[in-house]
Design a protein around this motif. Structure first.
Motif, mmCIF file in Angstrom:
data_model
loop_
_atom_site.group_PDB
_atom_site.id
_atom_site.type_symbol
_atom_site.label_atom_id
_atom_site.label_comp_id
_atom_site.label_asym_id
_atom_site.label_seq_id
_atom_site.Cartn_x
_atom_site.Cartn_y
_atom_site.Cartn_z
ATOM 1 N N PHE A 211 0.825 -1.212 0.000
ATOM 2 C CA PHE A 211 0.000 0.000 0.000
ATOM 3 C C PHE A 211 0.858 1.259 0.000
ATOM 4 O O PHE A 211 1.873 1.319 0.684
ATOM 5 N N THR A 212 0.415 2.239 -0.787
ATOM 6 C CA THR A 212 1.104 3.518 -0.835
ATOM 7 C C THR A 212 0.214 4.558 -0.188
ATOM 8 O O THR A 212 -0.953 4.730 -0.594
ATOM 9 N N LYS A 213 0.758 5.253 0.796
ATOM 10 C CA LYS A 213 -0.046 6.287 1.462
ATOM 11 C C LYS A 213 -0.160 7.520 0.561
ATOM 12 O O LYS A 213 0.836 7.971 -0.006
ATOM 13 N N GLN A 214 -1.387 8.022 0.433
ATOM 14 C CA GLN A 214 -1.621 9.239 -0.370
ATOM 15 C C GLN A 214 -1.796 10.458 0.524
ATOM 16 O O GLN A 214 -2.043 11.554 0.034
ATOM 17 N N GLY A 215 -1.763 10.250 1.854
ATOM 18 C CA GLY A 215 -1.894 11.380 2.781
ATOM 19 C C GLY A 215 -3.342 11.734 3.065
ATOM 20 O O GLY A 215 -4.267 11.062 2.586
ATOM 21 N N PRO A 216 -3.564 12.813 3.821
ATOM 22 C CA PRO A 216 -4.928 13.205 4.190
ATOM 23 C C PRO A 216 -5.762 13.635 2.986
ATOM 24 O O PRO A 216 -5.275 14.405 2.160
ATOM 25 N N VAL A 217 -6.978 13.120 2.885
ATOM 26 C CA VAL A 217 -7.922 13.613 1.861
ATOM 27 C C VAL A 217 -8.990 14.496 2.515
ATOM 28 O O VAL A 217 -9.658 15.267 1.837
ATOM 29 N N VAL A 218 -9.172 14.335 3.816
ATOM 30 C CA VAL A 218 -10.001 15.289 4.570
ATOM 31 C C VAL A 218 -9.098 15.835 5.679
ATOM 32 O O VAL A 218 -9.016 15.273 6.768
ATOM 33 N N PRO A 219 -8.395 16.954 5.379
ATOM 34 C CA PRO A 219 -7.419 17.440 6.360
ATOM 35 C C PRO A 219 -8.039 18.205 7.522
ATOM 36 O O PRO A 219 -7.404 18.389 8.547
ATOM 37 N N GLU A 220 -9.300 18.646 7.363
ATOM 38 C CA GLU A 220 -9.905 19.503 8.395
ATOM 39 C C GLU A 220 -10.986 18.749 9.169
ATOM 40 O O GLU A 220 -11.434 17.694 8.757
ATOM 41 N N VAL A 247 -18.279 11.083 14.980
ATOM 42 C CA VAL A 247 -17.723 12.321 15.535
ATOM 43 C C VAL A 247 -18.342 12.661 16.890
ATOM 44 O O VAL A 247 -19.395 12.157 17.269
ATOM 45 N N GLN A 248 -17.653 13.588 17.555
ATOM 46 C CA GLN A 248 -18.173 14.178 18.786
ATOM 47 C C GLN A 248 -18.367 15.664 18.534
ATOM 48 O O GLN A 248 -17.429 16.357 18.143
ATOM 49 N N ARG A 249 -19.590 16.133 18.759
ATOM 50 C CA ARG A 249 -19.839 17.562 18.604
ATOM 51 C C ARG A 249 -19.172 18.323 19.742
ATOM 52 O O ARG A 249 -18.872 17.752 20.786
ATOM 53 N N GLU A 250 -18.955 19.637 19.559
ATOM 54 C CA GLU A 250 -18.261 20.406 20.607
ATOM 55 C C GLU A 250 -19.019 20.407 21.937
ATOM 56 O O GLU A 250 -18.429 20.584 22.992
ATOM 57 N N ASP A 251 -20.347 20.159 21.905
ATOM 58 C CA ASP A 251 -21.082 20.055 23.176
ATOM 59 C C ASP A 251 -21.088 18.608 23.698
ATOM 60 O O ASP A 251 -21.906 18.234 24.524
ATOM 61 N N GLU A 252 -20.148 17.814 23.198
ATOM 62 C CA GLU A 252 -19.935 16.426 23.641
ATOM 63 C C GLU A 252 -21.141 15.519 23.423
ATOM 64 O O GLU A 252 -21.563 14.763 24.300
ATOM 65 N N ILE A 253 -21.688 15.633 22.241
ATOM 66 C CA ILE A 253 -22.773 14.751 21.802
ATOM 67 C C ILE A 253 -22.243 13.984 20.585
ATOM 68 O O ILE A 253 -21.637 14.575 19.694
ATOM 69 N N GLY A 254 -22.473 12.682 20.579
ATOM 70 C CA GLY A 254 -22.034 11.862 19.455
ATOM 71 C C GLY A 254 -22.907 12.075 18.225
ATOM 72 O O GLY A 254 -24.133 12.194 18.344
ATOM 73 N N ARG A 255 -22.289 12.134 17.055
ATOM 74 C CA ARG A 255 -23.039 12.310 15.806
ATOM 75 C C ARG A 255 -22.296 11.642 14.654
ATOM 76 O O ARG A 255 -21.168 11.164 14.802
ATOM 77 N N LEU A 256 -22.962 11.673 13.494
ATOM 78 C CA LEU A 256 -22.398 11.134 12.268
ATOM 79 C C LEU A 256 -22.139 12.320 11.345
ATOM 80 O O LEU A 256 -23.042 13.124 11.118
ATOM 81 N N ALA A 257 -20.905 12.442 10.832
ATOM 82 C CA ALA A 257 -20.632 13.518 9.866
ATOM 83 C C ALA A 257 -20.623 12.900 8.470
ATOM 84 O O ALA A 257 -20.157 11.767 8.297
ATOM 85 N N ILE A 258 -21.133 13.632 7.494
ATOM 86 C CA ILE A 258 -21.109 13.121 6.114
ATOM 87 C C ILE A 258 -20.429 14.134 5.194
ATOM 88 O O ILE A 258 -20.730 15.333 5.225
ATOM 89 N N TYR A 259 -19.479 13.636 4.407
ATOM 90 C CA TYR A 259 -18.818 14.410 3.361
ATOM 91 C C TYR A 259 -19.225 13.827 2.016
ATOM 92 O O TYR A 259 -19.626 12.663 1.940
ATOM 93 N N LYS A 265 -11.132 11.897 -3.889
ATOM 94 C CA LYS A 265 -9.915 12.566 -3.399
ATOM 95 C C LYS A 265 -10.227 13.927 -2.769
ATOM 96 O O LYS A 265 -9.661 14.290 -1.753
ATOM 97 N N THR A 266 -11.151 14.672 -3.415
ATOM 98 C CA THR A 266 -11.540 15.974 -2.866
ATOM 99 C C THR A 266 -12.894 15.805 -2.190
ATOM 100 O O THR A 266 -13.860 15.385 -2.826
ATOM 101 N N TRP A 267 -12.936 16.109 -0.907
ATOM 102 C CA TRP A 267 -14.152 15.867 -0.132
ATOM 103 C C TRP A 267 -14.702 17.174 0.412
ATOM 104 O O TRP A 267 -13.944 18.034 0.870
ATOM 105 N N THR A 268 -16.032 17.321 0.389
ATOM 106 C CA THR A 268 -16.688 18.527 0.885
ATOM 107 C C THR A 268 -17.646 18.143 1.999
ATOM 108 O O THR A 268 -18.444 17.200 1.847
ATOM 109 N N PHE A 269 -17.593 18.894 3.101
ATOM 110 C CA PHE A 269 -18.494 18.610 4.229
ATOM 111 C C PHE A 269 -19.935 18.863 3.824
ATOM 112 O O PHE A 269 -20.250 19.839 3.150
#
Ligand code: FRU
Length: 545
Positions: A211-220, A247-259, A265-269
Motif C-alpha cells: 500500500f502507498t499512502k496518499q496522505g490526508p484527503v479530509v485534512p480539516e 464524531v463528537q460535537r463540541e457540546d460532547e454529543i455523538g453524531r455522524l458527519a457526512i462528506y 480525493k476531494t471531499w466537501t463537508f
C-alpha cells in the motif's frame, strides 16, 4: 535547510521516531539526545517528549519538503516493519482460539477494511504489536478464499507519517477494479497535553498487498466537531461518493458527519446527522452502512448511552439504526437496536460476498479492557465469528456464516439419560432447545463454568460468566425474550469464547470466556435438549507460516 538535512542533524533516520508538522513547526521525536549534532542541540528541545522543534521557516524549498516528508515516512515505515518482524510469530497460549482470528502478539482491536477484492477476501485489523495496551496502531492484513481460513500478509499500514504517527486508526476499504483503496483516520498527538489531531487519509494498492499512502484527503474537522472525528466509511450514493464519520460535537454529543466527493480525493463537508436520536452518548465510533432487503442501515458505536439493565455497566455499546438517505445525502436515523447482547462485541464491519450476502465481523472485546488472562502470555482480544445479516419481516436476523460448517467434524451424540458430558475440547458447535427454568453449563471443570439459564418468571435469558477466570468487564448479561414454549440456541464455542445465536438468529450474545484447560465439560438439567452438535476443526492460523 531541507528536511533530510534536519534528519541528518538529528542523528540520522535510525535516531528518529517520528516527524510531526503541526502549524508552522517541524517536530522531530528522537531516541537519543547525544546523537544530535551541535546545530540540532541549539534548537528547542523537550526533554519529556524527546522532541526537537524547528520552525518551518528554515525550509528553503516547500515542494521538496513535501516530497521529503513522504520519503522520511517511508524510511520510518521500513524501520517499523523490521522492528515488528519479531512480533509476528504467535506466542503459545492455552487461550489461543482454534478457529477465531487473534493477534500473534500484542493487542488486536477493530476489524478494518473488510472487503472482497480481486477474487479473495481481505480483512485488516487494528494492531499494537509490542504489548497488550492501546498505543500507536498498525493495520495487520489477512486474506482468505473462504472467510474461515485466513493467511497472514505483510502489515498493510504502519504509523510512520506526520499525519498518522500516533496510530493508523480504523477505516474501510473500497475495491475499484484493480485498485484497493483504504480510507482510514490518521491520528497524531501534539505536545505534553497530547492534543489530538485527526485527518481522514487514503492509501492505495494495485496488487492488494503493498500500500502507498496518499496522505490526508479530509485534512480539516467538520464545523463544530472536536478532534474525536474518525473511522471513515465510503459509500456510493446516486452519482457521487459519501464518507461517513463517527464524531463528537463540541457540546460532547455523538453524531455522524457526512462528506461528499466526485473523485474520492476531494471531499466537501455536507452535514452532521443523528439529531433524531437526541442526546445519544458522547461519541459515536466506527460507522458502517449497508442495505438489507431494500432497507438502508447504519451501524454506530455510541459511547455513554443508557444501558438496558443494571448488570450492564459498560459505556461502550454497539448498534444499528434504520437510515433514510435524503437526495442531498443527509441521513435520517431511527429505531436503534443493539447488534449483540453479550459482553464483547464492538466496532463491527461488513462486506458483501460475490453471491450477495452481507457478512459482519466485529472486535470480540471492548475499549478500556486489557487485563484478560491471555495478556499474561503476551496477546489480547480476538475477532468474532463471521455472521450473515438479513432483514426479514421487519426483523434483523443474524446467523453464523454457512462456511463455518466446513469446520464440523465428529458429531456430538448424547444418550437420553446423560446430563454431564466431557467433550475433551472447547472447540464445538451445539444446537440446543431449552425450556423456561432450565440451566446449561459450558466450559465446566471442577473449578468453574459458564452458565446460560432461562428465568421463567422474568422471561429472561441470563448469560453468566461469573464462575470463569474473567478479570475485567461485566460478568452477567441478561436478555428479555418473547414468550414461547422453548428457546432455541446455536452455540459456537472456542478456546476462550462462546457465541450464542438465539431463536434462529433473532438475537446474539458474544462473550470471551476464559476457563482452565480441562474445562471441557457440558452439563444441563432435564429440560435442556441437545439436538445436534459437532466438534470443530482448527482453522488455518492467521499468522506468518
Ligand atoms: C474503536 C476505536 C476507533 C479508532 C480505533 C483506534 O475501538 O476507538 O474509533 O479508530 O479504535 O484503535
Amino acid at each position: 535547510m531541507s528536511l533530510l538535512s534536519i534528519i541528518k542533524d538529528c542523528g540520522g533516520i535510525h535516531n528518529v521516531l517520528r516527524v510531526l508538522i503541526p502549524d508552522s513547526r517541524i517536530i522531530i521525536e528522537i531516541h537519543e539526545f547525544e546523537l544530535l549534532s551541535a546545530e540540532a542541540k541549539k534548537q528547542a528541545y523537550n526533554l519529556t517528549l524527546k522532541q526537537v522543534t524547528y520552525q518551518q521557516t528554515v525550509i528553503e524549498n516547500m515542494n521538496e519538503f513535501a516530497a521529503q516528508l513522504l520519503q522520511v515516512g517511508q524510511l520510518i515505515s521500513d524501520q517499523q516493519r523490521q522492528d515488528i518482524s519479531a512480533y509476528t510469530a504467535p506466542v503459545e497460549c492455552e487461550f489461543r482460539p482454534d478457529w477465531h482470528i487473534s493477534p500473534p502478539q500484542g493487542l488486536l482491536n477493530d476489524p478494518n477494511g473488510f472487503i472482497y477484492h480481486q477474487g479473495q477476501y481481505h480483512l485488516f485489523y487494528q494492531w499494537y504489536p509490542y504489548a497488550c495496551v492501546h498505543k500507536d496502531k498498525y493495520w495487520a492484513h489477512l486474506t482468505s478464499k473462504d472467510l474461515v481460513n485466513w493467511q497472514w500478509q505483510p502489515v498493510a499500514l504502519t504509523p510512520s507519517d506526520w499525519f498518522d504517527s500516533h496510530g493508523v486508526f480504523s477505516g474501510h476499504a473500497l475495491s475499484q477494479d484493480d485498485l484497493l483503496m483504504l480510507f482510514y483516520t490518521g491520528n497524531t498527538r501534539i505536545g505534553e497535553q497530547r492534543d489530538r489531531h485527526t485527518t481522514q487519509c487514503l492509501a492505495t494498492s494495485t496488487d492488494g498487498l503493498h500500500f502507498t499512502k496518499q496522505g490526508p484527503v479530509v485534512p480539516e474537522l467538520p464545523p463544530g466537531v472536536t478532534p474525536h472525528c474518525r473511522d471513515p466509511k465510503v459509500i456510493r450514493h446516486n452519482d457521487r461518493w459519501l464518507m461517513l464519520l463517527g464524531v463528537q460535537r463540541e457540546d460532547e454529543i455523538g453524531r455522524l458527519a457526512i462528506y461528499h466527493s466526485k473523485d474520492l480525493k476531494t471531499w466537501t463537508f455536507m452535514a452532521l446527522c443523528g439529531d433524531e436520536l437526541g442526546d445519544f452518548g458522547y461519541m459515536w465510533e466506527c460507522p458502517d452502512f449497508f442495505t438489507l432487503n431494500k432497507q438502508d442501515f447504519i451501524v454506530i458505536g455510541p459511547q455513554g448511552i443508557n444501558s438496558p439493565d443494571k448488570s450492564h455497566t459498560i459505556a461502550h455499546h454497539n448498534g444499528i439504526v434504520k437510515a433514510k438517505l435524503e437526495t442531498s445525502g443527509k441521513a435520517l436515523l431511527s429505531d436503534f437496536q443493539h447488534l449483540d447482547h453479550g459482553f464483547d462485541f464492538y466496532a463491527p464491519q461488513s462486506l458483501q460476498t460475490p453471491d450477495g450476502r452481507r457478512i459482519m465481523s466485529a472486535w470480540m472485546g471492548l475499549p478500556d479492557e486489557i487485563d484478560h488472562p491471555s495478556a499474561d502470555n503476551g496477546w489480547v482480544h480476538q475477532l468474532t465469528t463471521m455472521r450473515e445479516l438479513s432483514y426479514e419481516n421487519g426483523a434483523l436476523i443474524q446467523k453464523p456464516i454457512k462456511e463455518l460448517q466446513t469446520l464440523r467434524h465428529t458429531p456430538i451424540v448424547l444418550s437420553e439419560d446423560e446430563t454431564c458430558f466431557d467433550l475433551h475440547s472447547k472447540a464445538f458447535e451445539l444446537q440446543v432447545s431449552m425450556q423456561w427454568g432450565s440451566v446449561l453449563r459450558l466450559h465446566q471443570s471442577e473449578s468453574g463454568y459458564c452458565e446460560i439459564r432461562l428465568d421463567s418468571a422474568a422471561r429472561r435469558l441470563y448469560f453468566d460468566r461469573s464462575n470463569t477466570l474473567i478479570r475485567e468487564g461485566d460478568s452477567v448479561r441478561e436478555l428479555a425474550l418473547p414468550d414461547s414454549a422453548s428457546v432455541q440456541l446455536q452455540i459456537l464455542s472456542d478456546s476462550s469464547s462462546l457465541e450464542v445465536f438465539i431463536n434462529e438468529g433473532e438475537a446474539v450474545m458474544s462473550a470471551r470466556v476464559f476457563s482452565d484447560k480441562n474445562a471441557t465439560q457440558l452439563s444441563f438439567d432435564g429440560n435442556v435438549k441437545i439436538q445436534a452438535g459437532w466438534l470443530l476443526n482448527k482453522a488455518t492460523a492467521p499468522f506468518v507460516s
